[in-house]
Design a protein around this motif. Structure first.
Motif, PDB file in Angstrom:
ATOM      1  N   GLY A 672      20.739   4.231  39.323  1.00 31.47           N
ATOM      2  CA  GLY A 672      19.474   3.559  39.039  1.00 31.47           C
ATOM      3  C   GLY A 672      19.143   3.599  37.560  1.00 31.47           C
ATOM      4  O   GLY A 672      19.512   4.508  36.835  1.00 31.47           O
ATOM      5  N   MET A 673      18.409   2.568  37.125  1.00 32.26           N
ATOM      6  CA  MET A 673      18.114   2.436  35.706  1.00 32.26           C
ATOM      7  C   MET A 673      17.220   3.573  35.197  1.00 32.26           C
ATOM      8  O   MET A 673      17.411   4.089  34.098  1.00 32.26           O
ATOM      9  N   GLY A 674      16.259   3.974  36.012  1.00 30.87           N
ATOM     10  CA  GLY A 674      15.351   5.045  35.591  1.00 30.87           C
ATOM     11  C   GLY A 674      16.080   6.371  35.430  1.00 30.87           C
ATOM     12  O   GLY A 674      15.858   7.106  34.470  1.00 30.87           O
ATOM     13  N   ARG A 675      16.973   6.650  36.396  1.00 29.30           N
ATOM     14  CA  ARG A 675      17.642   7.952  36.405  1.00 29.30           C
ATOM     15  C   ARG A 675      18.892   8.011  35.533  1.00 29.30           C
ATOM     16  O   ARG A 675      19.261   9.064  35.033  1.00 29.30           O
ATOM     17  N   ALA A 676      19.567   6.870  35.403  1.00 30.83           N
ATOM     18  CA  ALA A 676      20.865   6.897  34.716  1.00 30.83           C
ATOM     19  C   ALA A 676      20.845   6.234  33.334  1.00 30.83           C
ATOM     20  O   ALA A 676      21.757   6.441  32.550  1.00 30.83           O
ATOM     21  N   ILE A 677      19.806   5.435  33.058  1.00 30.33           N
ATOM     22  CA  ILE A 677      19.756   4.774  31.741  1.00 30.33           C
ATOM     23  C   ILE A 677      18.603   5.329  30.909  1.00 30.33           C
ATOM     24  O   ILE A 677      18.803   5.872  29.839  1.00 30.33           O
ATOM     25  N   HIS A 678      17.381   5.193  31.429  1.00 29.76           N
ATOM     26  CA  HIS A 678      16.236   5.706  30.667  1.00 29.76           C
ATOM     27  C   HIS A 678      16.296   7.217  30.524  1.00 29.76           C
ATOM     28  O   HIS A 678      15.833   7.778  29.536  1.00 29.76           O
ATOM     29  N   THR A 679      16.848   7.842  31.532  1.00 34.68           N
ATOM     30  CA  THR A 679      17.076   9.283  31.417  1.00 34.68           C
ATOM     31  C   THR A 679      18.532   9.550  31.782  1.00 34.68           C
ATOM     32  O   THR A 679      19.172   8.759  32.481  1.00 34.68           O
ATOM     33  N   ASN A 680      19.042  10.621  31.284  1.00 36.23           N
ATOM     34  CA  ASN A 680      20.348  11.173  31.652  1.00 36.23           C
ATOM     35  C   ASN A 680      21.560  10.379  31.199  1.00 36.23           C
ATOM     36  O   ASN A 680      22.688  10.742  31.519  1.00 36.23           O
ATOM     37  N   TYR A 681      21.351   9.308  30.472  1.00 37.48           N
ATOM     38  CA  TYR A 681      22.485   8.523  30.011  1.00 37.48           C
ATOM     39  C   TYR A 681      23.431   9.407  29.193  1.00 37.48           C
ATOM     40  O   TYR A 681      24.640   9.308  29.292  1.00 37.48           O
ATOM     41  N   TYR A 682      22.854  10.283  28.394  1.00 43.05           N
ATOM     42  CA  TYR A 682      23.660  11.172  27.544  1.00 43.05           C
ATOM     43  C   TYR A 682      23.806  12.581  28.117  1.00 43.05           C
ATOM     44  O   TYR A 682      24.330  13.468  27.443  1.00 43.05           O
ATOM     45  N   ALA A 683      23.314  12.790  29.337  1.00 39.92           N
ATOM     46  CA  ALA A 683      23.376  14.145  29.897  1.00 39.92           C
ATOM     47  C   ALA A 683      24.825  14.562  30.107  1.00 39.92           C
ATOM     48  O   ALA A 683      25.641  13.791  30.613  1.00 39.92           O
ATOM     49  N   THR A 684      25.155  15.760  29.699  1.00 37.37           N
ATOM     50  CA  THR A 684      26.514  16.260  29.880  1.00 37.37           C
ATOM     51  C   THR A 684      26.515  17.285  31.006  1.00 37.37           C
ATOM     52  O   THR A 684      25.755  18.258  30.977  1.00 37.37           O
ATOM     53  N   LEU A 685      27.379  17.039  31.983  1.00 38.63           N
ATOM     54  CA  LEU A 685      27.439  17.938  33.126  1.00 38.63           C
ATOM     55  C   LEU A 685      28.732  18.744  33.067  1.00 38.63           C
ATOM     56  O   LEU A 685      29.690  18.371  32.389  1.00 38.63           O
ATOM     57  N   SER A 686      28.718  19.847  33.792  1.00 41.69           N
ATOM     58  CA  SER A 686      29.894  20.709  33.752  1.00 41.69           C
ATOM     59  C   SER A 686      30.942  20.276  34.774  1.00 41.69           C
ATOM     60  O   SER A 686      31.974  20.902  34.930  1.00 41.69           O
ATOM     61  N   CYS A 687      30.659  19.194  35.542  1.00 40.22           N
ATOM     62  CA  CYS A 687      31.647  18.684  36.488  1.00 40.22           C
ATOM     63  C   CYS A 687      31.764  17.171  36.273  1.00 40.22           C
ATOM     64  O   CYS A 687      31.137  16.623  35.381  1.00 40.22           O
ATOM     65  N   GLU A 688      32.553  16.537  37.086  1.00 38.36           N
ATOM     66  CA  GLU A 688      32.668  15.075  36.986  1.00 38.36           C
ATOM     67  C   GLU A 688      31.310  14.430  37.247  1.00 38.36           C
ATOM     68  O   GLU A 688      30.531  14.941  38.055  1.00 38.36           O
ATOM     69  N   SER A 689      31.080  13.320  36.596  1.00 41.77           N
ATOM     70  CA  SER A 689      29.830  12.636  36.869  1.00 41.77           C
ATOM     71  C   SER A 689      30.013  11.135  36.781  1.00 41.77           C
ATOM     72  O   SER A 689      30.916  10.636  36.107  1.00 41.77           O
ATOM     73  N   LEU A 690      29.151  10.455  37.504  1.00 36.74           N
ATOM     74  CA  LEU A 690      29.181   8.999  37.533  1.00 36.74           C
ATOM     75  C   LEU A 690      27.749   8.512  37.384  1.00 36.74           C
ATOM     76  O   LEU A 690      26.874   8.922  38.139  1.00 36.74           O
ATOM     77  N   LYS A 691      27.546   7.697  36.340  1.00 40.38           N
ATOM     78  CA  LYS A 691      26.217   7.138  36.149  1.00 40.38           C
ATOM     79  C   LYS A 691      26.317   5.643  36.354  1.00 40.38           C
ATOM     80  O   LYS A 691      27.126   4.991  35.697  1.00 40.38           O
ATOM     81  N   MET A 692      25.545   5.116  37.257  1.00 43.34           N
ATOM     82  CA  MET A 692      25.654   3.690  37.531  1.00 43.34           C
ATOM     83  C   MET A 692      24.295   3.020  37.589  1.00 43.34           C
ATOM     84  O   MET A 692      23.358   3.514  38.198  1.00 43.34           O
ATOM     85  N   ALA A 693      24.252   1.862  36.930  1.00 41.79           N
ATOM     86  CA  ALA A 693      23.010   1.100  36.931  1.00 41.79           C
ATOM     87  C   ALA A 693      23.298  -0.292  36.400  1.00 41.79           C
ATOM     88  O   ALA A 693      24.343  -0.543  35.791  1.00 41.79           O
ATOM     89  N   VAL A 694      22.376  -1.179  36.646  1.00 40.04           N
ATOM     90  CA  VAL A 694      22.441  -2.507  36.057  1.00 40.04           C
ATOM     91  C   VAL A 694      21.305  -2.603  35.054  1.00 40.04           C
ATOM     92  O   VAL A 694      20.191  -2.164  35.335  1.00 40.04           O
ATOM     93  N   ILE A 695      21.618  -3.153  33.907  1.00 42.74           N
ATOM     94  CA  ILE A 695      20.572  -3.304  32.892  1.00 42.74           C
ATOM     95  C   ILE A 695      19.743  -4.517  33.260  1.00 42.74           C
ATOM     96  O   ILE A 695      20.211  -5.655  33.177  1.00 42.74           O
ATOM     97  N   LYS A 696      18.503  -4.260  33.660  1.00 47.80           N
ATOM     98  CA  LYS A 696      17.697  -5.344  34.211  1.00 47.80           C
ATOM     99  C   LYS A 696      16.598  -5.781  33.268  1.00 47.80           C
ATOM    100  O   LYS A 696      15.642  -6.409  33.665  1.00 47.80           O
ATOM    101  N   ASN A 697      16.766  -5.414  32.032  1.00 52.42           N
ATOM    102  CA  ASN A 697      15.720  -5.735  31.067  1.00 52.42           C
ATOM    103  C   ASN A 697      16.404  -6.331  29.852  1.00 52.42           C
ATOM    104  O   ASN A 697      17.284  -5.709  29.258  1.00 52.42           O
TER     105      ASN A 697
END
Lengths: 732, 489
Positions: A672-697
């Motif tokens: 989601g855009m709120g969780r993966a773009i506006h927030t957490n886009y640069y968050a670094t996790l200690s395991c594998e991660s997948l951030k997915m969203a569509v830029i709707k703006n």
């Protein structure tokens, strides 16, 4: 050589008219349920604290007995705890006590905790007016308790001050591990306190050269009796007319000692021999530099000696005065060559009151809960820089408020964060990015009409909803206006804080979940398509199915919250997100044998699915889809602890953190855009991660260098960590 | 910072001693150095002194017979020894002094005069014109440290602890041959805090703009008193509690749970912030003095702790000869370190820059390879400047102050068998502290003086003018004994 904490007592005496500019019931809110009072009376300002409960309407979902509709929505009353803190000038104290007395219903309260140098002066008045016993608490203990509380519970509490930077205040990310730290309290004198744990602190040093010295010497030198005026004078002066600089002695720098020519060699050194008059402004400035530099150097030395890197400054010398924050910051930078940063606190003025309140509330153990700032009821930080905010003078006659809501769930870090201390949830800091700020403030203002309409529509049976919605509009518009002038009011301004503020304002006027009905309808519709969707997915080859699943998640994503470009199709497509996008994706993971932890919001936020709704939806899907796992406990539904379209991974539900640890989670999907773009886009996790969203703006798409509806599909693997057979956490 | 912005005395400019008793041995002088501060000039030069020494020589045993059965022969010989001269005088005398030096300077090898101090550039032309020497400027801080190392190593009892109300105002420290590392806090207009680790290694680790200039400058603004000495006089008469806010003014007593006593200053000048009244000059000056001394004391302690240094020497014009400031600094250090660190002061603090500048110019002679001894006959000694203790002080400050150091023929070191060289005290009784013993021994030496004079004359039966010299000796030594009776230090 002490200092003095409560010697806040002799603070600047403003001379202002004594009319209260806000109706008192908008200030002393929820007094009818108030209990546990505390008061901190300084030399000029009084800080009142009380605990109260608020009745909210909340939308609850309940499963029907399998009839027509998917689930039932009922609006229930829920009682939550709230802490109120109000700051006002001592001049209003009598008026305020009268108001409180008239509105105080709860008669169980027998005692009011009191601290601050002025507490004894007003003791009788308080006891007479309120009929409560005044119970005095130690100032320093209260101060430290309050400081610990705000540092732990208010993200962006601490900030670095940079007068000439793009953003005057640079907020620090909250580190859950706040100890040890150094608190330098500059009242009349200076106390330097090392705080090692919740209950352990020691005054390791102090100095008699503090705010009282600035004020006292300043008054003698300039015949100006008011602290604020002295600061005003100082901000206009040239200290080089009074101070002897290195270059005044050596003609330039003193190279072999590493002293630059502009360094002050001797404060007031020129007035020793020069036979002339010195201007008030110049003397005040020189005095300010002298005192700030001295305190800065002492603070640095104590920090080094005790190996502390976090140094917070407070006390009336600092409180809201950009001039002193600037000189202290300068001094700390000079003496530590940038190794130590001078930190200030947004709610510094409330520390004593918060601490006194906590002392009185120890049986309720407020420290076991997590608390959140209620933006709707809090004034926020003011810029008091006269250049930046000409309204300041007018404002100081009014009341300042802070409200903290007790959160239902205790919040902790996501255990999979790579480095919690450097984690910043928000992708763009709008405090620093003026262009982005302008855009988003415009965007939220523009969307306000729509939000109001939706709020009214969500309560079609209640006629007065229109009135409340109008109040909401006014409040939120006012907040947006404030944020336009003071983007730093609640810490760093971000898309997340703008959304959260809107949620808080909606709650304030009893619009707990304007989207509940829409969600219900959409979910209902989507559920009807579920069977067919999974069947057609199952018919695809593995590779095609993966593409289709991801597209499904992203397609749903296009139709979620407030994206301007798609707002017209908004209502039609809500439910697809979770039922036709996320659930098939989860189903695929489950059928691979992967355990899935599916986290959703604890409370409503826009059209995001809540944990309550998701429980029902999952049951219904499980009933019609026999895929292994949906029934077994390989799928775990948890609350995120959040009620925001965005997500702060450093404030997640404790249970979620526990499950994540138990299941040895090694893949995190953020959607989601709120969780993966506006927030957490640069968050670094200690395991594998997948951030997915569509830029709707489209503005954001432009900014990111892509097109509207571009897909962000960001897969990251930390070195040497490939997901094997642990669980997957899906944050949806 | 700034070592040199000293106090301006206003005194008549007559020289109270004949200049040839001050600028002694000028005919052999070479290597000049000068340190010009804000009010005082310190001149240094190297000279040689011809002494008569009694030498003994064994008779030649191969001779036919020993004359008179004497064991050995005594002969009086001329011996040349090296001496360092340091003279301190007010800047007002500088021209007169330069003229005198020029007239008496014989040695023409000298081409250069080393100069340091903030006033060096101001008088550069005058010096070059009068003496015909090139002024060669040396870094102040380097000179200061070099001078400090030199006096600490070569002058026993150089450093002292100040205790105003004790039996002996000054308690001298035994010289520890191992002087490094130490902290030097130089309080001039500002404050420099310097860590000295070896002969050539030092670092300015800290400093503060709140120093002597601040006391002077703020004091002048507050009291309209323009002279540093007068400000100190005012301060010594004031009550700081009238101006300062104490812990008890806020809490009604001590702040027990923080361990703060009621009499502690919570806020310097805290009372003048809100009280609508006039404050006395004395009280304000005292409050200012406390504020500055306490601040410097705390900074010095913190730097000493941070760098693990236990010896902290204080110098600079704020300290120089002022019991009031030595007292407040000592008090502050005791308060902040709970007695762990002692504030140390130096007898020859005022000469450090001149000594250092001289040493810079004499590096080829390597003065540090020799041992040096203070020549008591040619040195003025430390003055008590406490007004109560020494009413003569004012009269004295118009005169000249001298220090002479003799180069010793042999380098002196510790007896390697001393158990603990740093705690070794050669003398059994310290007459500074034991007044009874002091009275007895001063009387005793005075009483014996006649006998000593007689013996001296008798030792040179062939030289008629020995009687005159012996009489000069008597006068000088009696004067010294008199001085020591008033200033045992």
């Amino acid at each position: 050589m002490a200092e003095c904490v409560g010697v806040d007592s002799n603070t600047s005496g403003h001379s202002m008219d004594k009319s209260i500019t806000l109706p008192p019931d908008e200030i002393f809110r929820n007094l009818e349920n108030a209990k546990r009072f505390a008061i901190d009376i300084g030399g000029s300002l009084t800080k009142l604290a009380y605990y109260s409960t608020v009745q909210h309407k909340v939308a609850k979902v309940r499963s029907f007995d399998t009839t027509a509709k998917l689930y039932e929505i009922s609006v229930q009353e829920e009682v939550t705890a709230r802490l109120h803190f109000i700051k006002f000038e001592n001049a209003y104290i009598e008026t305020c006590l009268d108001f409180i007395k008239d509105h105080l219903v709860n008669t169980e309260t027998k005692v009011i905790k009191a601290t601050g140098g002025g507490a004894h002066k007003f003791k009788e008045l308080i006891e007479k007016k309120l009929g409560l016993n005044v119970d005095k608490e130690d100032e320093m203990t209260c101060l430290i308790k309050g400081c610990n509380f705000v540092l732990k519970n208010i993200p962006h509490e601490a900030f670095v001050y940079a007068r000439h930077a793009d953003s005057e205040f640079r907020f620090q990310t909250a580190n859950p591990d706040i100890f040890p730290y150094l608190l330098v309290n500059i009242g009349s004198g200076v106390s330097i306190v090392k705080v090692e744990s919740e209950d352990q602190f020691e005054r390791i040093g102090g100095s008699s050269i503090g705010g009282g010295t600035f004020w006292g010497l300043g008054a003698l030198l300039t015949k100006t009796k008011r602290f604020d005026e002295l600061l005003q004078l100082a901000s206009k002066g040239q200290h080089t007319n009074v101070d002897m600089l290195v270059k005044d002695i050596y003609g330039g720098s003193y190279g072999c000692l590493g002293l630059t020519g502009d360094l002050i060699a001797s404060s007031f050194g020129k007035s020793a021999t020069a036979d002339k008059e010195f201007s008030k402004e110049d003397m005040a400035k020189s005095l300010l530099h002298m005192i700030s530099n001295d305190i800065g150097q002492l603070a640095c030395l104590y920090a080094k000696l005790h190996n502390l890197s976090r140094v917070y400054f407070g006390g009336f010398f600092i409180r809201g005065h950009p001039v002193t924050m600037h000189t202290i910051t300068y001094s700390i930078n000079f003496f530590t060559k940038g190794e130590v940063q001078a930190l200030f606190l947004r709610h510094e003025g409330y520390l004593g009151a918060i601490g006194a309140f906590l002392k009185g509330a120890e049986e309720d153990n407020p420290n076991q809960y997590s608390w959140g700032e209620n933006y709707a009821g809090s004034s926020g930080l003011m810029s008091v820089s006269p250049d930046m905010n000409p309204m300041q003078r007018a404002r100081s006659g009014t009341f300042d408020m802070l409200e903290m809501d007790r959160l239902e769930r205790q919040l902790v870090n996501l255990p999979l964060l790579q480095d919690p201390s450097s984690y910043i949830p928000d992708t763009v800091d709008l405090t620093e990015d003026a262009l982005a700020r302008d855009y988003w403030l415009y965007c939220f203002e523009d969307a306000l009409d729509g939000v109001v309409k939706r709020a009214v529509a969500s309560q079609p049976d209640i006629p007065e909803a229109v009135v409340r919605a109008e109040k909401f509009r006014q409040k939120y518009r006012h907040k947006l206006l404030t944020l336009r002038h003071q983007p730093f009011a609640y810490g760093s301004l971000t898309v997340r804080s703008l959304l959260d503020t809107r949620e808080h304002c909606l709650n304030e006027f009893n619009f707990p979940d304007p989207y509940s009905k829409i969600k219900q309808r959409e979910n209902d519709m989507a559920l009807k398509h579920y069977q067919r969707t999974v069947e057609s997915l199952d018919a695809l080859s593995w590779e095609d199915r993966q593409f289709a699943l991801v597209s499904g998640v992203l397609a749903g994503n296009v139709f979620d919250w407030g994206a301007k470009a798609v707002s017209d199709i908004f209502f039609l497509n809500l439910g697809v997100d979770i039922i036709l996008g996320v659930m098939p994706f989860v189903r695929e993971l489950l059928s691979r044998g992967t355990e899935v932890v599916l986290a959703s919001n604890s409370g409503p936020a826009l059209n995001d699915v809540t944990n309550g709704e998701l429980q029902i939806l999952t049951e219904r899907i499980a009933a019609m889809d026999p895929v292994a796992g949906l029934q077994e406990d390989r799928l775990t539904l948890v609350q995120s602890g959040s009620s925001s379209p965005c997500l702060d991974l450093s404030r997640l539900d404790k249970v979620l953190a526990m499950v994540v640890r138990e299941r040895q989670t090694d893949l995190v999907i953020i959607e989601g855009m709120g969780r993966a773009i506006h927030t957490n886009y640069y968050a670094t996790l200690s395991c594998e991660s997948l951030k997915m969203a569509v830029i709707k703006n489209s503005w954001l798409a432009d900014r990111l260098g892509g097109k509207l509806f571009s897909v962000v599909f960001k897969y990251e693997v930390p070195l040497g960590k490939v997901h094997h057979n642990g669980a997957t956490l899906m944050l949806s | 910072m700034c070592l040199s912005k000293t106090v301006g005395h206003s005194m008549d400019k007559s020289i109270t001693l004949p200049p040839d008793e001050i600028f002694r041995n000028l005919e052999n002088a070479k290597r000049f150095a000068i340190d010009i501060g804000g009010s005082l000039t310190k001149l240094a030069y190297y000279s040689t002194v011809q002494h008569k020494v009694a030498k003994v020589r064994s008779f030649d045993t191969t001779a036919k017979e020993a004359p008179n059965d004497k064991l050995y022969e005594i002969s009086v010989q001329e011996e040349v020894t090296a001496r360092l001269h340091f003279i301190k005088f007010e800047n007002a005398y500088i021209e007169t002094c330069l003229d005198f030096i020029k007239d008496h300077l014989v040695n023409t090898e000298t081409k250069v005069i080393k100069a340091t101090g903030g006033g060096a550039h101001k008088f550069k032309e005058l010096i070059e014109k009068k003496l015909g020497l090139n002024v060669d400027k040396e870094d102040e801080m380097t000179c200061l440290i070099k001078g400090c190392n030199f006096v600490l190593k070569n002058i026993p009892h150089e450093a002292f602890v100040y205790a105003r109300h004790a039996d002996s105002e000054f308690r001298f420290q035994t010289a520890n041959p191992d002087i490094f590392p130490y902290l030097l806090v130089n309080i001039g207009s500002g404050v420099s805090i310097v860590k000295v680790e070896s002969e050539d290694q030092f670092e300015r680790i800290g400093g503060s703009s709140i120093g002597g200039g601040t006391f002077w400058g703020l004091g002048a603004l507050l009291t309209k008193t323009k002279r540093f000495d007068e400000l100190l006089q005012l301060a010594s008469k004031g009550q700081h509690t009238n101006v300062d806010m104490l812990v008890k003014d806020i809490y009604g007593g001590s702040y027990g749970c923080l361990g703060l006593t009621g009499d502690l200053i919570a806020s310097s000048f805290g009372k003048s912030a809100t009280a609508d009244k006039e404050f006395s000059k004395e009280d304000m000056a005292k409050s200012l003095l406390h504020m500055i001394s306490n601040d410097i004391g705390q900074l010095a302690c913190l730097y000493a702790k941070l760098h693990n240094l236990s010896r902290v020497y204080f110098g600079g014009f704020f300290i120089r000869g002022h019991p009031v400031t030595m007292h407040t600094i000592t008090y502050s250090i005791n308060f902040f370190t709970k007695g762990e660190v002692q504030a140390l002061f130096l007898r020859h603090e005022g000469y450090l820059g001149a000594i250092g500048a001289f040493l810079k110019g004499a590096e080829e002679d390597n003065p540090n390879q020799y041992s040096w001894g203070e020549n008591y006959a040619g040195s003025s000694g430390l003055m008590s400047v406490s007004p109560d203790m020494n009413p003569m002080q004012r009269a004295r400050s118009g005169t000249f102050d001298m220090l002479e150091m003799d180069r010793l023929e042999r380098q002196l070191v510790n007896l390697p068998l001393l158990q603990d060289p740093s705690s070794y005290i050669p003398d059994t009784v310290d007459l500074t502290e034991d007044a009874l013993a002091r009275d007895y021994w001063l009387y005793c030496f005075e009483d014996a003086l006649d006998g000593v004079v007689k013996r001296a004359v008798a030792s040179q039966p062939d030289i008629p003018e020995a009687v005159v010299r012996a009489e000069k000796f008597r006068q000088k030594y009696r004067h010294k004994l008199l001085t020591l009776r008033h200033q045992p230090l």
